[in-house]
Design an enzyme around this catalytic site. Sequence first.
Site, short mmCIF file in Angstrom:
data_model
loop_
_atom_site.label_atom_id
_atom_site.label_comp_id
_atom_site.label_asym_id
_atom_site.label_seq_id
_atom_site.Cartn_x
_atom_site.Cartn_y
_atom_site.Cartn_z
N GLU A 176 0.84 -1.21 0.00
CA GLU A 176 0.00 0.00 0.00
C GLU A 176 0.88 1.26 0.00
O GLU A 176 0.76 2.12 0.87
CB GLU A 176 -1.00 -0.02 1.17
CG GLU A 176 -2.01 -1.13 1.04
CD GLU A 176 -3.22 -1.05 1.96
OE1 GLU A 176 -3.25 -0.20 2.86
OE2 GLU A 176 -4.17 -1.84 1.76
N GLU A 301 -4.72 -8.80 -0.20
CA GLU A 301 -5.54 -8.66 1.02
C GLU A 301 -6.99 -8.56 0.59
O GLU A 301 -7.33 -7.77 -0.31
CB GLU A 301 -5.15 -7.40 1.81
CG GLU A 301 -3.72 -7.44 2.32
CD GLU A 301 -3.33 -6.20 3.12
OE1 GLU A 301 -4.22 -5.51 3.62
OE2 GLU A 301 -2.11 -5.94 3.21
O1 AHR Z 1 -4.99 -5.94 7.03
C1 AHR Z 1 -4.93 -4.77 7.78
C2 AHR Z 1 -4.35 -3.61 6.97
O2 AHR Z 1 -5.17 -3.31 5.90
C3 AHR Z 1 -3.00 -3.86 6.35
O3 AHR Z 1 -1.95 -3.65 7.23
C4 AHR Z 1 -2.97 -2.87 5.24
O4 AHR Z 1 -2.19 -3.30 4.16
C5 AHR Z 1 -4.43 -2.69 4.87
O5 AHR Z 1 -4.78 -1.36 4.81
#
Ligand code: AHR
Length: 514
Positions: A176, A301
Amino acid sequence: MQSVQKATVLLDEAIDTISPYLHGQFAEHLGELVYDGVWVGEDSPIANTGGIRNDVVEALRPLELPVLRWPGGCFADVYHWRDGVGPREQRPMRVNVHWGMAPEPNAFGTHEFIALCRLIGAEPYFAANVGSGSPQELQEWVEYCNFAGASTLADERRANGRDEPFNIKFWGIGNENWGCGGNMNPEYYADLFCRYRTYAYQYPGSEVFAIASGPLGGDWGWTRRFFERACNSYWDRRKLVQGFAAHYYCGTAGTSATEYTPDEWLELLAKARAVEGVIVGHRAIMDEFDPQRRIKLFLDEWGAWHPVEPGKPMGGLYQQNTMRDALVAAISLDVFNRHADKLHMANIAQVVNVLQALLLTDGDRCIKTPTYHVFDLYRPHRGATAVRLVTESEPISDGGASAEDCRKCYLDTDADITLKALEASASIKDGVLCVTACNTHPTEPIEMELAVPGAKLGEIELVILAGADYLAHNTFERPEAVTLSAPQAVSAKGDTARIDVPPASVVRIRAGLT
Ligand code: AHR
């Protein structure tokens, strides 16, 4: 009378082999995931192997999870790998600035993570620090892990207990980086990606597969500008990119993980269904820059993100997990199967005690969530050939106003992301058809009419994941309120079978084909 929803498997429309990595997992130093959830230390009264909880390992091992991403998340871009190697008593104490300013003792580092992966049989995937790290730090971590020959770093690894290289293949270059990973713009990140990636050397006998950090959801500008910069600057640098990873959280609906209305149930499932828009949108842009489809799409994710469980710290992202989350997982995995020809890896967030977890722990107790059982149910899809399945099933929800906001991000894709009463996917391996399906209705059963034109269905095995109702979930007091049913036999007539699918349930149907 229950409604009939039709699903037809088109055997001559194979999509591609389903990458086992679509069932990947994610473990960040966050809340109670690593410390307490996985790592208790060798001196803990909780049964452990070299500091890693035995109950967690015993629960995860049968799932044969393909891959585990670590150490973040946002944590990755503040993590310095040297803090987590060598004698534990000499490791520095840091502050986990992203997650509640929690103490980070570094007791769980590279070797401990690899030990966890070996215990559960998962392949490690490292997310490297770009935001606050350096190319040298990455180069040295790769050498420490992957070099078999004579070097001070390889010798340090040996002194720390591991003779053979770890041979880490998957290296995420930041996380990110438009946000917690450095607030960069895409052109700057593309330049940094190429610079860092250059120093992630492929040592003899090892392979490096580098994954660039993509956007959240349908932020097409990040993706397009990243590839434009990587491809159209002084050099064409796209060969440095092996994978490109988007994130997508469908979030929540209502105000609680466990108490929600039927409308909030549908709203969240509709948002989960919208993940197909993220995949379709990314595929289209990546195809412009990589028409041979050499670069793999990752979804590093994904999952539900509910308000934190009452009584738990805000920064720990601990949430309960119900049948609503099980359907979020099942609908998403079905979408992933339909994109087996592009999507290479997907890692649900996160494996224990954080967000949409497979396991929850409390002291020395450990329970499996409904999401755990979905991953168990869907295992036969791994490595199978995805085949097109079409449903004649009525739209059940547009998800209401907040799902509409979510959908607007994806409207410039041509994906049909409407939630249907029946959501499903199909695959074939060794002559056995596997269909997974959800009845997305919170309270009404459906009859699924499954047709496989051109085949004769043998006896069918049916396994059901359902609870007492659409709110059902497991607790430490009732850990088996939601589990998989025993396999049941269903008879078929020629190429068709009729299957009763309970409300708010996920089913798996397996049938030999002749
Ligand atoms: O999964 C929690 C957070 O969500 C992670 O650290 C980040 O990559 C995303 O914003």
